[in-house]
Design a protein around this motif. Structure first.
Motif, PDB file in Angstrom:
ATOM      1  N   CYS A 164       0.971  -1.221   0.038  1.00 11.23           N
ATOM      2  CA  CYS A 164      -0.054  -0.062   0.074  1.00 11.23           C
ATOM      3  C   CYS A 164       0.771   1.132   0.036  1.00 11.23           C
ATOM      4  O   CYS A 164       2.216   1.252  -0.037  1.00 11.23           O
ATOM      5  CB  CYS A 164      -0.974  -0.081   1.063  1.00 11.23           C
ATOM      6  N   ARG A 166       1.471   3.321   2.369  1.00 11.79           N
ATOM      7  CA  ARG A 166       2.504   3.437   3.456  1.00 11.79           C
ATOM      8  C   ARG A 166       3.521   2.580   3.479  1.00 11.79           C
ATOM      9  O   ARG A 166       4.332   2.465   4.381  1.00 11.79           O
ATOM     10  CB  ARG A 166       1.558   3.251   4.862  1.00 11.79           C
ATOM     11  N   CYS A 167       3.365   1.423   2.724  1.00  8.87           N
ATOM     12  CA  CYS A 167       4.654   0.360   2.488  1.00  8.87           C
ATOM     13  C   CYS A 167       5.766   1.329   1.746  1.00  8.87           C
ATOM     14  O   CYS A 167       6.954   1.115   2.064  1.00  8.87           O
ATOM     15  CB  CYS A 167       4.162  -0.769   1.584  1.00  8.87           C
ATOM     16  N   CYS A 236       3.860  -2.915   8.149  1.00  7.99           N
ATOM     17  CA  CYS A 236       3.310  -1.587   7.531  1.00  7.99           C
ATOM     18  C   CYS A 236       2.064  -1.391   8.681  1.00  7.99           C
ATOM     19  O   CYS A 236       1.178  -2.356   8.970  1.00  7.99           O
ATOM     20  CB  CYS A 236       2.643  -1.799   6.143  1.00  7.99           C
ATOM     21  N   CYS A 239      -1.346  -1.654   5.823  1.00  4.31           N
ATOM     22  CA  CYS A 239      -2.078  -2.832   5.311  1.00  4.31           C
ATOM     23  C   CYS A 239      -1.436  -4.039   6.048  1.00  4.31           C
ATOM     24  O   CYS A 239      -1.871  -5.209   5.867  1.00  4.31           O
ATOM     25  CB  CYS A 239      -1.446  -2.953   3.884  1.00  4.31           C
TER      26      CYS A 239
END
Ligand SMILES: [Zn+2]
Length: 334
Positions: A164, A166-167, A236, A239
């Motif tokens: 995602c 934020r990864c 993360c 996710c």
């Protein structure tokens, strides 16, 4: 459906009549109606996507006309989402089109994206992207991250189970950390390229095909496109741990200077319920008022206010936050 309308897509082996049917049965939500948004919307509507919705909080400004292709000079001052809805209906009357003048926040984002086949990012800020990321990962909706500033842009499809946003970017940047179109400018051909790649990925998702897994980095000036592999981070927050922290309530009055605009935006802690009629009546005694696309415009003694249906207000003619706050309190309320 008119027989020939989509014939050039049906002819394509990549789409065909089955693909066209899938596109017609899909719905897309476009977050933002600026340069990326106007291009993506035009592509989606012309391709015959069954339902297209755009959400935007802003009004058309003269400096938008350089790159935001659905607007003309006569639209300056009008709500972008409403102008877009009108123009897009002229392009395709066979599909459902909806334009919402709305400031996205933790409280409304899930309702906006719910039920969409795919969500297309066309915002100009990372805060909204983190909100969209949380909502889409939580609800299992594919979305496409896209950004464009200066001469470079990025596109990355984000699907359930995949990495995602934020990864890639674990935390939002500090205010002022990233360049914006207001601070560094933008070449007007760039958003067309970025939105074209983004919308192509959206078509694949609508047809049940695998979108590209990598992050595409585009330099419009150099004519360069690079693909960067992105790995899922099992730690993360979004996710991996399913900690959707951007969806949690934060209610405080937000006062920000709108960069490059000589204006201050104020978002009240609690949205206004009901319509702006009573406020318009009250202000009419103090100066000139006008309702445009559901927005209340007020003008008196050097004060320019644009009040949105949820109470969000743009105070024009100043960058002084304290002055803007007192103007807001005086005319609109707490
Ligand atoms: Zn993630």
């Amino acid at each position: 459906m008119k027989e020939n309308r989509y014939s050039r897509q049906v002819l394509l082996p990549e789409i065909g009549s089955k693909g066209q049917k899938a596109i017609g049965g899909s719905s897309a939500v476009v977050i933002g109606c600026g340069a990326l948004g106007t291009h993506a919307l035009s592509f989606l509507v012309r391709a015959g996507v069954g339902g297209v919705r755009v959400v935007d909080r802003d009004i058309v400004e003269e400096s938008n006309l350089q790159r935001q292709t659905l607007f003309s000079e006569e639209d300056v001052g009008r709500a972008k989402a409403k102008v877009a809805e009108e123009r897009l209906r002229e392009v395709n009357s066979e599909i459902e089109i909806r334009g919402d003048v709305l400031d996205l926040n933790h409280a409304n984002i899930q309702a906006v994206v719910k039920g969409a086949t795919v969500v297309l990012d066309a915002t100009d800020n990372m805060d909204t992207r983190f909100l969209v990321n949380d909502a889409c990962v939580k609800l299992g909706i594919p979305w496409i991250y896209a950004g464009a500033v200066g001469t470079t842009g990025m596109v990355m499809p984000i699907v359930p189970e995949g990495p995602c946003l934020r990864c890639v970017f674990p935390t939002p940047p500090q205010p002022g950390e990233l360049p914006t179109c207001d601070t560094v400018g933008i070449v007007n051909t760039l958003p067309a390229i970025v939105a074209a790649l983004e919308t192509t990925e959206a078509f694949k998702i609508m047809m049940g095909k695998e979108p590209t897994k990598e992050l595409a980095f585009i330099d419009a000036w150099l004519g360069d496109l690079q693909r960067i592999k992105v790995r899922k981070n099992h730690e993360c927050e979004c996710c991996g741990k399913k900690n959707f922290e951007f969806l949690q309530a934060r209610s405080r009055k937000l006062v920000v200077s709108l960069c490059g605009r000589n204006a201050v935006q104020i978002v009240p802690a609690k949205p206004v319920k009901g319509d702006l009629g009573p406020l318009a009546k009250k202000l009419a005694r103090l100066g000139r008022t006008k309702m445009v696309d559901g927005l209340l415009k007020f003008d008196a003694k050097g004060v320019e206010l644009t009040v949105f249906p949820d109470g969000r207000t743009i105070v024009g003619g100043t960058t002084d936050l304290a002055k803007a706050k007192s103007t807001f309190s005086k005319y609109v309320g707490d």
